[in-house]
Design a protein around this motif. Sequence first.
Motif, PDB file in Angstrom:
ATOM      1  N   SER A   1       0.821  -1.073  -0.011  1.00 20.61           N
ATOM      2  CA  SER A   1      -0.145  -0.018   0.004  1.00 20.61           C
ATOM      3  C   SER A   1       0.997   1.291  -0.046  1.00 20.61           C
ATOM      4  O   SER A   1       1.935   1.138   0.562  1.00 20.61           O
ATOM      5  N   ILE A   2       0.445   2.288  -0.758  1.00 23.94           N
ATOM      6  CA  ILE A   2       1.053   3.673  -0.387  1.00 23.94           C
ATOM      7  C   ILE A   2       0.051   4.695  -0.364  1.00 23.94           C
ATOM      8  O   ILE A   2      -1.044   4.533  -1.090  1.00 23.94           O
ATOM      9  N   PHE A   3      -0.110   5.522   0.535  1.00 22.49           N
ATOM     10  CA  PHE A   3      -1.016   6.599   0.877  1.00 22.49           C
ATOM     11  C   PHE A   3      -0.347   7.998   0.509  1.00 22.49           C
ATOM     12  O   PHE A   3       0.557   8.379   1.217  1.00 22.49           O
ATOM     13  N   VAL A   4      -0.627   8.476  -0.497  1.00 21.60           N
ATOM     14  CA  VAL A   4      -0.060   9.876  -1.294  1.00 21.60           C
ATOM     15  C   VAL A   4      -1.023  11.143  -0.592  1.00 21.60           C
ATOM     16  O   VAL A   4      -2.170  11.165  -1.023  1.00 21.60           O
ATOM     17  N   PRO A   5      -0.279  11.923  -0.038  1.00 17.11           N
ATOM     18  CA  PRO A   5      -1.139  13.038   0.790  1.00 17.11           C
ATOM     19  C   PRO A   5      -1.680  14.101  -0.407  1.00 17.11           C
ATOM     20  O   PRO A   5      -0.867  14.084  -1.599  1.00 17.11           O
ATOM     21  N   PRO A   6      -2.516  14.608  -0.421  1.00 20.22           N
ATOM     22  CA  PRO A   6      -3.308  15.607  -1.421  1.00 20.22           C
ATOM     23  C   PRO A   6      -2.469  16.626  -1.760  1.00 20.22           C
ATOM     24  O   PRO A   6      -2.617  17.147  -3.109  1.00 20.22           O
ATOM     25  N   LEU A   7      -1.469  16.744  -1.123  1.00 17.50           N
ATOM     26  CA  LEU A   7      -0.686  18.312  -1.724  1.00 17.50           C
ATOM     27  C   LEU A   7       0.065  17.790  -2.925  1.00 17.50           C
ATOM     28  O   LEU A   7       0.685  18.499  -3.564  1.00 17.50           O
ATOM     29  N   CYS A   8       0.391  16.550  -3.043  1.00 20.36           N
ATOM     30  CA  CYS A   8       1.134  16.092  -4.127  1.00 20.36           C
ATOM     31  C   CYS A   8       0.427  16.212  -5.396  1.00 20.36           C
ATOM     32  O   CYS A   8      -0.521  15.545  -5.473  1.00 20.36           O
TER      33      CYS A   8
END
Length: 261
Positions: free
Chosen positions: A116-123
């Motif tokens: 799993s990978i969780f990319v923050p919305p600022l990216c």
Amino acid sequence: MRVQMEEWRRFIPGVRMYKGKKTLFYNGEKLFGQPFAYDYEERNSWEAIVILPGVEVISAHTFHWCMGVKTVIMADSVRRIEDAAFYCCGSLEFVKLSRNLEYIGKNAFTSCKFTSIFVPPLCREIGHWAFQGCKKLIIFSVSENTELGHAVVDGTILARASPFPTDNDGRHQDEDNEQVNEWIKNRHADNQFSLHRACASHIPAEEVIYNIVKRQGIGTFRKEDNAGVSASQYLSQNPFTDIKEEKIMKRYILDMMGELV
């Protein structure tokens, strides 16, 4: 001496899932002088990497081929991960990205081991092939506003779970790439998957999660999205939360018992 043993626990309160014995605390310095002039014996001894506060950019190739690393934790100062920064870290199982991350470069995490990978919305941008060949990857939580490059998740379980055909290596046809990216970003657009969205948030709120469960029932934790992933899996693998499914379930059951009485 870069390799340390215990002090990492004081770095970020609440960090979970640490399994390594030797931790590199990285302060942004160039490792081993000239590019690619690496001491591979030392690099292969690291089992965890902690990016310290103040580091804003992880330069290209900084940690590539660190084959023993299982855990990477980033301070929220990190804004950019450049090309191939963690390329072929073949044992890498757990990554906590910076909440302020803006950019992930090409091949940044190619051929890693995490599920799993969780990319923050600022990216706002993820480069070509950034997670290609991460064979076990099934949870890829990313904002619909993030621009995804070419073949970002090809060669993963997630790629095979998409409604678009793949070859024997789990790679899509070039013409399907844009549609695959849209599918990835909009998997939870339907309101029936609101719990999945809440459990995958980089700022998950217990009250929000509980209210959804209260409306939709406790079984909503087991409901699978169109990649076969349940809300329960999102919550348990989300590195930005310490909320426990068991606590929500206990509260739900006690409230239901109270209503019956």
